[in-house]
Design a protein around this motif. Structure first.
Motif, short mmCIF file in Angstrom:
data_model
loop_
_atom_site.label_atom_id
_atom_site.label_comp_id
_atom_site.label_asym_id
_atom_site.label_seq_id
_atom_site.Cartn_x
_atom_site.Cartn_y
_atom_site.Cartn_z
N LEU A 3 38.28 47.91 36.90
CA LEU A 3 37.11 47.57 36.09
C LEU A 3 36.33 46.42 36.72
O LEU A 3 35.10 46.44 36.78
N LEU A 4 37.07 45.41 37.21
CA LEU A 4 36.39 44.27 37.84
C LEU A 4 35.65 44.73 39.08
O LEU A 4 34.53 44.29 39.36
N TYR A 5 36.28 45.64 39.83
CA TYR A 5 35.64 46.14 41.05
C TYR A 5 34.38 46.93 40.72
O TYR A 5 33.35 46.78 41.38
N ALA A 6 34.47 47.72 39.67
CA ALA A 6 33.29 48.50 39.27
C ALA A 6 32.14 47.57 38.91
O ALA A 6 30.97 47.88 39.15
N GLU A 7 32.48 46.44 38.34
CA GLU A 7 31.43 45.53 37.87
C GLU A 7 30.89 44.65 38.99
O GLU A 7 29.70 44.33 39.02
N SER A 8 31.78 44.23 39.91
CA SER A 8 31.34 43.24 40.90
C SER A 8 31.23 43.81 42.31
O SER A 8 30.56 43.23 43.15
N GLY A 9 31.87 44.93 42.59
CA GLY A 9 31.75 45.54 43.91
C GLY A 9 32.52 44.83 45.00
O GLY A 9 32.33 45.10 46.17
N THR A 10 33.41 43.93 44.64
CA THR A 10 34.20 43.27 45.66
C THR A 10 35.59 43.00 45.11
O THR A 10 35.79 42.95 43.89
N LEU A 11 36.55 42.87 46.03
CA LEU A 11 37.91 42.62 45.59
C LEU A 11 38.43 41.26 46.01
O LEU A 11 39.54 40.88 45.65
N SER A 12 37.65 40.52 46.83
CA SER A 12 38.16 39.23 47.28
C SER A 12 37.97 38.20 46.17
O SER A 12 37.05 38.30 45.37
N PHE A 13 38.89 37.22 46.13
CA PHE A 13 38.87 36.25 45.03
C PHE A 13 37.53 35.53 44.96
O PHE A 13 36.95 35.38 43.90
N THR A 14 37.05 35.08 46.15
CA THR A 14 35.79 34.32 46.12
C THR A 14 34.62 35.21 45.74
O THR A 14 33.74 34.80 45.01
N GLY A 15 34.63 36.45 46.28
CA GLY A 15 33.56 37.38 45.95
C GLY A 15 33.51 37.63 44.45
O GLY A 15 32.44 37.63 43.84
N LEU A 16 34.69 37.81 43.87
CA LEU A 16 34.76 38.02 42.43
C LEU A 16 34.19 36.82 41.70
O LEU A 16 33.37 36.95 40.78
N GLY A 17 34.62 35.62 42.15
CA GLY A 17 34.16 34.41 41.49
C GLY A 17 32.65 34.31 41.54
O GLY A 17 31.98 34.05 40.54
N ALA A 18 32.09 34.57 42.75
CA ALA A 18 30.64 34.42 42.92
C ALA A 18 29.90 35.42 42.05
O ALA A 18 28.92 35.08 41.38
N SER A 19 30.37 36.68 42.06
CA SER A 19 29.59 37.69 41.34
C SER A 19 29.78 37.56 39.83
O SER A 19 28.89 37.89 39.06
N LEU A 20 30.93 37.07 39.41
CA LEU A 20 31.14 36.94 37.98
C LEU A 20 30.45 35.69 37.43
O LEU A 20 30.08 35.63 36.26
#
Lengths: 187, 485
Positions: free
Chosen positions: B176-193
């Motif tokens: 679900l997180l990947y579908a929403e943010s398009g990335t799996l790396s911790f920092t990428g997730l942080g930035a996009s969220l």
């Protein structure tokens, strides 16, 4: 291709539900195969043909082999044959056939509908793309996944080992011996 | 992606542990010898531990986008390797008389350690998941290792089923997180969220599912139900491994995930985790009060201790990293010691472990030194001054007060007060006069065996950290999380 995605996903959900609710392992396996094929269809509809093919070859194929093995190992004589017949009576095939039929119709529609019903949007992920990803950034994960399998194998070996002490004989003979034992406990 | 020699050096601990597993496997294929398998494993783990010095010279370094070897991961790798070494020495004494094949245990242990090493250095959800699975999967086999014992088999199956469920939750949350943010790396997730999407329902659902999955692995309330049963049923060295290595690794990666992808916004995630922490402290301690089995008591107390640790996670600023590391180090040393004594009393293997408090009645009059060790460990778990546990708890207090988490500080106080009761109950049992002949007892020469030596060393260490914690604090202060390049 959205209709294909949603239809295949629905088939997958229904058949998986039947896997869980089936009392009989053989029936559950039948539905499991349908479910795996439906998931493969989902992959195709999303534009990942390689993953879809792998799903068919590895999962549906391997599960089929498993299925055959189970039937082979349960082949214990006349009683077992009758039991298998009762498991695989024609009525049992109706449910899975309907589900697979839905997908067949869907595929035929997708292939022959003119004008073309819909196209896959988004990036196509082919075998090369998967390979580049697996041996590029994910190379460590591939290696460690093999360690994971090793761990699983050792666990399965340790727990599944049959170490009842039997006198050393050749394999066939001990197999017959074992079969006889089983039959003895059944009757 | 090119791997240079410094990348390979950074991966040295992981590779050494994997190679050890393979070497043990090949040796077993050639000839089975419990002593050789155990020795090879200990050599391999020691080599990996020594290689951390080399790794320290190249760190921080990013090896593929998935793995970040920095001083933070080196610290936790060292903890994992030391705990694994302790567990394998304990296992050696325990398995000596197991009426079954013994060598597979060391392979499983090695695989699990490799998973832990990957986990503490992962900065990507893929490596998090693979590491978690690589760590837990061999643990099913280890928990059910003495599977002729009903309880051990039950522990293994229970852990497997529930752990698989937790993995499914985790994986679905990641998807679900990947579908929403398009990335799996911790920092990428942080930035996009951080941008906008935090209030999207899918992100809330995804993060919630991940909390369930990781909460299960950490055994915090309300996902704790498996803990006492598995701790009780699994062979004592495995319980020790489960309580230390798996907790260190999961907590370390959770801490990194929180630092690199902070849940900002209205902070509902912080509230959820704070509630879980409070619940763990209360539930863990309350349920431990009436237990009659020492392994179950430690299981419940581990739930409470994880609750204390989560305080540092909720704060996640200022001293939090340091406090978490110190608390984990002291908790690990103490738990290993406590399970070490249980292992020594239960070994060599004679059926199910000596877990009941009844078995420990009057232990002092038979094995005074071993009793002293267990007493020190219980005092340390309770957080009495002069023991390591006090230093850890002191840090947690400091963090709680510093971040003004008054509810959690109150929970820690209440939990410690409750905890004192059952830890003291165990201690009183040790010094009671036992009327009849003991059913289970440590072998007479326990102190001359590796397991016994290790337990004595741990007791000394717990005391030393309690009196003079400065070296540990210095060590921990060097270990900061490196942002990915």
């Amino acid at each position: 291709m959205e209709f294909a995605f949603y239809l295949a996903a629905a088939v997958a959900v229904v058949s998986t539900l039947r896997v869980v609710t089936s009392i009989n392992p053989v029936h559950a396996l039948l539905y499991l195969i349908v479910s795996l094929i439906a998931v493969a269809m989902v992959f195709f509809a999303l534009g990942a043909p390689f993953a879809g093919v792998l799903e068919i070859i590895v999962y549906a194929g391997a599960i089929m082999v498993l299925f055959v093995f189970v039937v082979m190992m349960l082949n214990l004589g006349q009683a077992a044959v009758e039991q298998e017949n009762s498991w695989l009576n024609p009525k049992m095939w109706i449910g899975p056939s309907i589900l697979v039929g839905i997908m067949l119709v869907m595929m035929i529609v997708a292939l022959f509908a003119s004008p073309v019903e819909g196209t896959i949007t988004g990036e196509l992920i082919d075998a090369k793309g998967v390979g580049v990803a697996l041996f590029g950034p994910y190379v460590l994960m591939v290696e460690l996944a093999s360690m994971l399998l090793l761990g699983a194998l050792v666990t399965a070996y340790h727990l599944g080992r049959d170490d009842t002490l039997r006198p050393a004989r050749d394999m066939n003979e001990s197999r017959q011996h074992l079969t006889r034992d089983h039959r003895g406990t059944r009757q | 992606m090119n791997l240079t020699s410094s990348h390979l050096i950074a991966l040295l601990p992981l590779m050494l542990v994997c190679v050890t597993v393979v070497i043990v496997m090949l040796t077993v294929a050639w000839r089975r010898s419990h002593f050789v398998s155990a020795t090879l494993t200990v050599i391999g783990l020691n080599a990996a531990l020594a290689s951390l010095i080399l790794v320290g010279q190249v760190a921080p370094i990013q090896v593929t986008p998935l793995v970040m070897i920095d001083h933070y991961s080196i610290l936790y790798m060292a903890m994992i390797l030391i705990a694994a070494l302790a567990c394998s020495t304990l296992a050696y004494a325990y398995l000596e008389t197991l009426p079954d094949q013994r060598d597979e245990f060391y392979m499983l242990l090695g695989c699990s350690v490799a998973g832990g090493l990957l986990l503490v250095s992962s900065q990507h959800l893929t490596s998090l998941f693979i590491g978690l699975e690589l760590m837990s999967l061999p643990l099913y086999g280890m928990a059910a290792y003495a599977f002729k014992e009903r309880l051990s088999l039950e522990a293994g199956i229970k852990y497997m089923v529930l752990s698989a469920m937790a993995s499914a939750f985790l994986l679905f949350g990641m998807a679900l997180l990947y579908a929403e943010s398009g990335t799996l790396s911790f920092t990428g997730l942080g930035a996009s969220l951080a941008n906008d999407a935090l209030h999207s329902n899918w992100v809330v659902a995804g993060v919630g599912l991940m909390v369930v999955g990781l909460g299960f692995k950490l055994s915090v309330a309300p996902f704790h139900l498996w803990t006492p049963d598995v701790y009780e049923g699994a062979p004592a060295p495995v319980s020790a491994f489960l309580a230390t290595v798996s907790k260190i690794a999961v907590f370390a990666v959770l801490m990194r995930l929180f630092s690199l992808a902070p849940a900002t916004g209205d902070g509902w995630l912080h509230t959820v985790i704070a509630l879980m922490a409070l619940l763990s402290m209360v539930v863990g301690n309350l349920l431990a009060l009436m237990q009659k089995n020492l392994k179950r008591i430690i299981g419940y107390s581990s739930i409470a201790h994880l609750g204390y640790l989560l305080t540092a996670l909720v704060a996640s600023d200022g001293l939090a990293l340091e406090a978490a590391a110190i608390y984990l180090a002291t908790y690990v040393a103490t738990t290993l010691g406590a399970f070490g004594v249980i292992t020594l009393v239960s070994s060599p293997y004679k059926g199910s472990d000596a877990g009941l408090l009844y078995h420990y009645r009057g232990l002092f009059w038979r094995r005074p030194y071993l009793t002293a060790v267990l007493t020190v460990m219980m005092l340390s778990l309770a957080g009495i001054p002069m023991t390591a546990g006090f230093i850890g708890k002191f840090y947690i207090f400091t963090v709680g007060v510093e971040s003004e988490l008054w509810w959690l500080v109150g929970g820690v106080v209440l939990g410690s007060a409750l905890g004192l009761y059952y830890y003291l109950r165990v201690m009183v049992t040790l010094y009671l006069k036992s009327a009849d002949e003991p059913e289970r007892d440590a072998p007479n020469d326990w102190a001359q065996q590796v397991g016994g030596l290790m337990v004595l060393l741990l007791a000394a260490l717990v005391f030393l950290i309690g009196v003079y914690p400065q070296p540990l604090i210095d060590l921990v202060q060097m270990a900061g999380i490196q942002m990915p390049i």
